[in-house]
Design a protein around this motif. Structure first.
Motif, PDB file in Angstrom:
ATOM      1  N   LYS A 188      16.291  24.201 -21.926  1.00 47.75           N
ATOM      2  CA  LYS A 188      16.381  24.212 -20.463  1.00 47.75           C
ATOM      3  C   LYS A 188      15.194  24.981 -19.894  1.00 47.75           C
ATOM      4  O   LYS A 188      14.581  25.785 -20.591  1.00 47.75           O
ATOM      5  CB  LYS A 188      17.699  24.833 -20.032  1.00 47.75           C
ATOM      6  N   GLY A 189      14.905  24.727 -18.630  1.00 48.10           N
ATOM      7  CA  GLY A 189      13.838  25.498 -17.977  1.00 48.10           C
ATOM      8  C   GLY A 189      12.454  24.930 -18.204  1.00 48.10           C
ATOM      9  O   GLY A 189      11.456  25.616 -17.982  1.00 48.10           O
ATOM     10  N   VAL A 190      12.374  23.674 -18.629  1.00 45.02           N
ATOM     11  CA  VAL A 190      11.054  23.062 -18.810  1.00 45.02           C
ATOM     12  C   VAL A 190      11.165  21.546 -18.610  1.00 45.02           C
ATOM     13  O   VAL A 190      12.171  20.929 -18.955  1.00 45.02           O
ATOM     14  CB  VAL A 190      10.431  23.437 -20.189  1.00 45.02           C
ATOM     15  N   GLY A 191      10.144  21.007 -17.977  1.00 49.95           N
ATOM     16  CA  GLY A 191      10.094  19.570 -17.740  1.00 49.95           C
ATOM     17  C   GLY A 191       8.646  19.186 -17.492  1.00 49.95           C
ATOM     18  O   GLY A 191       7.737  20.001 -17.697  1.00 49.95           O
ATOM     19  N   PHE A 192       8.438  17.950 -17.098  1.00 48.92           N
ATOM     20  CA  PHE A 192       7.071  17.594 -16.726  1.00 48.92           C
ATOM     21  C   PHE A 192       7.071  16.571 -15.602  1.00 48.92           C
ATOM     22  O   PHE A 192       8.072  15.893 -15.344  1.00 48.92           O
ATOM     23  CB  PHE A 192       6.240  17.123 -17.936  1.00 48.92           C
ATOM     24  N   ALA A 193       5.921  16.530 -14.930  1.00 50.41           N
ATOM     25  CA  ALA A 193       5.701  15.512 -13.906  1.00 50.41           C
ATOM     26  C   ALA A 193       4.542  14.650 -14.386  1.00 50.41           C
ATOM     27  O   ALA A 193       3.573  15.169 -14.967  1.00 50.41           O
ATOM     28  CB  ALA A 193       5.356  16.159 -12.570  1.00 50.41           C
ATOM     29  N   TYR A 194       4.650  13.358 -14.161  1.00 52.49           N
ATOM     30  CA  TYR A 194       3.514  12.455 -14.395  1.00 52.49           C
ATOM     31  C   TYR A 194       2.887  12.199 -13.035  1.00 52.49           C
ATOM     32  O   TYR A 194       3.568  11.789 -12.092  1.00 52.49           O
ATOM     33  CB  TYR A 194       4.008  11.147 -15.024  1.00 52.49           C
ATOM     34  N   ILE A 195       1.601  12.496 -12.950  1.00 57.45           N
ATOM     35  CA  ILE A 195       0.886  12.307 -11.689  1.00 57.45           C
ATOM     36  C   ILE A 195      -0.355  11.474 -11.996  1.00 57.45           C
ATOM     37  O   ILE A 195      -1.282  11.946 -12.672  1.00 57.45           O
ATOM     38  CB  ILE A 195       0.495  13.688 -11.090  1.00 57.45           C
ATOM     39  N   LYS A 196      -0.307  10.254 -11.563  1.00 55.23           N
ATOM     40  CA  LYS A 196      -1.392   9.317 -11.911  1.00 55.23           C
ATOM     41  C   LYS A 196      -2.732   9.849 -11.422  1.00 55.23           C
ATOM     42  O   LYS A 196      -2.818  10.414 -10.323  1.00 55.23           O
ATOM     43  CB  LYS A 196      -1.099   7.966 -11.255  1.00 55.23           C
ATOM     44  N   LYS A 197      -3.755   9.651 -12.261  1.00 59.68           N
ATOM     45  CA  LYS A 197      -5.071  10.186 -11.882  1.00 59.68           C
ATOM     46  C   LYS A 197      -5.570   9.541 -10.581  1.00 59.68           C
ATOM     47  O   LYS A 197      -5.291   8.372 -10.302  1.00 59.68           O
ATOM     48  CB  LYS A 197      -6.095  10.014 -13.013  1.00 59.68           C
ATOM     49  N   GLY A 198      -6.249  10.366  -9.808  1.00 64.71           N
ATOM     50  CA  GLY A 198      -6.852   9.839  -8.592  1.00 64.71           C
ATOM     51  C   GLY A 198      -5.934   9.814  -7.387  1.00 64.71           C
ATOM     52  O   GLY A 198      -6.355   9.441  -6.296  1.00 64.71           O
ATOM     53  N   THR A 199      -4.666  10.220  -7.567  1.00 62.40           N
ATOM     54  CA  THR A 199      -3.765  10.164  -6.406  1.00 62.40           C
ATOM     55  C   THR A 199      -4.032  11.310  -5.430  1.00 62.40           C
ATOM     56  O   THR A 199      -3.670  11.220  -4.260  1.00 62.40           O
ATOM     57  CB  THR A 199      -2.274  10.192  -6.830  1.00 62.40           C
ATOM     58  N   GLY A 200      -4.584  12.404  -5.902  1.00 62.90           N
ATOM     59  CA  GLY A 200      -4.955  13.508  -5.016  1.00 62.90           C
ATOM     60  C   GLY A 200      -3.852  14.504  -4.718  1.00 62.90           C
ATOM     61  O   GLY A 200      -3.971  15.318  -3.809  1.00 62.90           O
ATOM     62  N   ASN A 218       0.794  -1.240   0.000  1.00 63.01           N
ATOM     63  CA  ASN A 218       0.000   0.000   0.000  1.00 63.01           C
ATOM     64  C   ASN A 218       0.819   1.279   0.000  1.00 63.01           C
ATOM     65  O   ASN A 218       0.338   2.317   0.453  1.00 63.01           O
ATOM     66  CB  ASN A 218      -0.930   0.055   1.223  1.00 63.01           C
ATOM     67  N   ALA A 219       2.053   1.192  -0.448  1.00 63.85           N
ATOM     68  CA  ALA A 219       2.863   2.412  -0.545  1.00 63.85           C
ATOM     69  C   ALA A 219       2.693   2.996  -1.942  1.00 63.85           C
ATOM     70  O   ALA A 219       2.330   2.294  -2.894  1.00 63.85           O
ATOM     71  CB  ALA A 219       4.326   2.079  -0.282  1.00 63.85           C
ATOM     72  N   LEU A 220       2.970   4.293  -2.052  1.00 60.95           N
ATOM     73  CA  LEU A 220       2.968   4.943  -3.364  1.00 60.95           C
ATOM     74  C   LEU A 220       4.375   4.821  -3.949  1.00 60.95           C
ATOM     75  O   LEU A 220       5.345   4.679  -3.201  1.00 60.95           O
ATOM     76  CB  LEU A 220       2.597   6.421  -3.214  1.00 60.95           C
ATOM     77  N   TYR A 221       4.454   4.896  -5.273  1.00 65.95           N
ATOM     78  CA  TYR A 221       5.776   4.790  -5.894  1.00 65.95           C
ATOM     79  C   TYR A 221       6.067   5.965  -6.828  1.00 65.95           C
ATOM     80  O   TYR A 221       5.335   6.219  -7.781  1.00 65.95           O
ATOM     81  CB  TYR A 221       5.916   3.466  -6.655  1.00 65.95           C
ATOM     82  N   HIS A 222       7.149   6.676  -6.512  1.00 66.63           N
ATOM     83  CA  HIS A 222       7.648   7.773  -7.360  1.00 66.63           C
ATOM     84  C   HIS A 222       8.979   7.365  -7.969  1.00 66.63           C
ATOM     85  O   HIS A 222       9.863   6.871  -7.262  1.00 66.63           O
ATOM     86  CB  HIS A 222       7.846   9.036  -6.496  1.00 66.63           C
ATOM     87  N   SER A 223       9.135   7.593  -9.258  1.00 68.41           N
ATOM     88  CA  SER A 223      10.419   7.312  -9.892  1.00 68.41           C
ATOM     89  C   SER A 223      10.927   8.530 -10.650  1.00 68.41           C
ATOM     90  O   SER A 223      10.226   9.065 -11.523  1.00 68.41           O
ATOM     91  CB  SER A 223      10.282   6.113 -10.836  1.00 68.41           C
ATOM     92  N   ASP A 224      12.133   8.959 -10.309  1.00 72.60           N
ATOM     93  CA  ASP A 224      12.798  10.040 -11.045  1.00 72.60           C
ATOM     94  C   ASP A 224      13.244   9.439 -12.381  1.00 72.60           C
ATOM     95  O   ASP A 224      14.142   8.588 -12.418  1.00 72.60           O
ATOM     96  CB  ASP A 224      13.989  10.507 -10.193  1.00 72.60           C
ATOM     97  N   MET A 225      12.591   9.865 -13.455  1.00 69.96           N
ATOM     98  CA  MET A 225      12.896   9.285 -14.775  1.00 69.96           C
ATOM     99  C   MET A 225      13.608  10.289 -15.675  1.00 69.96           C
ATOM    100  O   MET A 225      13.494  10.226 -16.906  1.00 69.96           O
ATOM    101  CB  MET A 225      11.610   8.803 -15.443  1.00 69.96           C
ATOM    102  N   VAL A 226      14.329  11.205 -15.040  1.00 72.04           N
ATOM    103  CA  VAL A 226      14.973  12.271 -15.817  1.00 72.04           C
ATOM    104  C   VAL A 226      15.976  11.728 -16.837  1.00 72.04           C
ATOM    105  O   VAL A 226      16.149  12.293 -17.906  1.00 72.04           O
ATOM    106  CB  VAL A 226      15.609  13.310 -14.856  1.00 72.04           C
ATOM    107  N   GLN A 227      16.623  10.607 -16.514  1.00 71.24           N
ATOM    108  CA  GLN A 227      17.609  10.076 -17.479  1.00 71.24           C
ATOM    109  C   GLN A 227      16.989   9.071 -18.452  1.00 71.24           C
ATOM    110  O   GLN A 227      17.693   8.585 -19.343  1.00 71.24           O
ATOM    111  CB  GLN A 227      18.782   9.412 -16.737  1.00 71.24           C
TER     112      GLN A 227
END
Ligand code: PLP
Length: 387
Positions: free
Chosen positions: A210-222, A173-182
């Protein structure tokens, strides 16, 4: 366009693709509206932003609503980590001691100022995560936990088994975040079919601006915003959007996906060529982490501990027109190993070797690798500890 200097530091940043520059310049000339304005100029700008969002979402097999534009990988990671604590009740983070500093420093702050418990998963001397240890950390706590473990390490290139890590996290029941910058923008990644709740990406790592990126935030996580104001990015990140940056990132991402097979094959061949040369000339070199394992490391980089001590190596290479990363901070002529290397390597190895990260792009050639090797030999021969 080439100059005489040789750039082998593509894990730090990449040159911008000419097609990206052209697309941005064209848009800078013609589109200047504020995406929040409701008149034509604003709608035009908004349309550009939403098209890029749709494009990136579709390449990653997620919905547009799950992509949030930010200013960089650092901001994406901060948003996810801090917001998980502020809004999702996370009071414990399990991470690894060899994450990027933007994760390490942020979890330190969360421990200090938000009373979050931080646990570090063990790994071996090759930098491989101990999955049994991860599981035992998860098993023995009832705290609301976020696991934050990167997809690929920016210094040693190890690709972590994120599917297994995410499955273990979710099992408890833990959440999982992964830094996928590379990895985002260098691989084809189907986020929908990975057990990942949050991920981060940065355009300048894949030939975007430079100066732009994105985050993926799964729907429903709040998850909620850290930067508040005008409610842009569907209330996830306020501030007038970096219109041209987003457009450039979209173009660079599109090219990375379109040319993936070709680019990966070309760069992998370069990497193999460089590995062979190094093994031939400096057979005692240690390849840090799994960076000489083509299957399990980034195809874009190798991380070396050269078999002699030269704290000025980065400087000496730079003097001769070759840009690499020294994988260390140079202090009064002595190389001090980076946090990642000092975590995985023995003090004995650190004391007798010279760290170096060499990272490639499709702009590099075998002739450049040859020139790099000639320079390395020249410097080594002048180094007293080189036998
Ligand atoms: N995470 C990793 C793995 C990185 O390699 C980097 C950049 O070096 C970052 C995060 C930070 O990204 P940015 O430079 O876009 O802030």
């Amino acid at each position: 366009m080439k100059n005489q200097k040789i750039y082998l530091d593509n894990a730090a940043t990449t040159y911008m693709f000419p097609e990206v520059i052209d697309a941005m310049a064209e848009s800078m000339r013609h589109n200047f509206g504020n995406p929040s304005s409701t008149h034509f100029f604003g709608r035009d700008a908004k349309g550009i932003i939403e098209n890029v969002r749709k494009k990136i979402a579709s390449f990653c097999n997620v919905t547009s609503a799950e992509i949030v534009f930010t200013s960089c990988g650092t901001e994406s990671n901060n948003l996810i980590l801090r917001s998980s604590v502020d809004f999702l009740g996370v009071d414990r983070i399990i991470t690894s001691p060899i994450e990027h500093s933007c994760v390490m420093q942020t979890v330190d702050c969360l421990e200090q100022f938000k009373n979050v418990t931080i646990d570090y998963v063990q790994h071996n001397e090759k930098g491989e995560i101990d999955l049994d240890h991860l599981e035992s950390l998860l098993k023995h706590s009832d705290k609301k936990t976020l696991v934050s473990i990167m997809h690929a390490n920016n210094e040693i290139g190890n690709i972590n088994p994120i599917k297994q890590i995410g499955e273990i996290a979710h099992q408890y029941n833990a959440l999982y975040h992964s830094d996928m910058v590379q990895t985002l923008g260098h691989y084809i990644i189907d986020l929908e079919n990975l057990p990942v709740d949050f991920a981060s990406s940065s355009a300048h790592k894949f030939h975007g601006p430079k100066g732009v990126g994105f985050a993926y935030i799964k729907k429903g996580t709040g998850l909620k915003a850290q930067i508040t104001g005008g409610g842009q990015e569907r209330n996830m990140r306020s501030g007038t959007e970096n219109l041209h940056g987003v457009l450039g990132m979209g173009k660079a991402f599109e090219i990375s996906q379109r040319d993936y097979e070709k680019d990966r094959a070309y760069i992998t061949d370069l990497k193999q060529y460089a590995i062979n040369k190094i093994k031939e000339v400096f057979p005692e070199t240690i390849f840090n982490g799994k960076s000489d394992d083509l299957e399990n490391s980034l195809y874009t980089l190798i991380s070396l501990s050269l078999p002699f001590q030269n704290g000025m190596m980065g400087f000496e290479m730079d003097l001769r027109g070759i840009a690499v990363s020294q994988g260390s901070a140079c202090q009064s002529g002595a190389a001090k190993a980076s946090k990642v290397l000092s975590t995985i390597l023995s003090q004995e190895t650190i004391d007798h070797t010279t760290p170096m990260r060499v990272s490639f792009s499709i702009d590099n050639t075998k002739e450049e690798i040859d020139a790099f090797m000639d320079t390395l030999i020249e410097i080594a021969e002048k180094t007293p500890s080189f036998k």
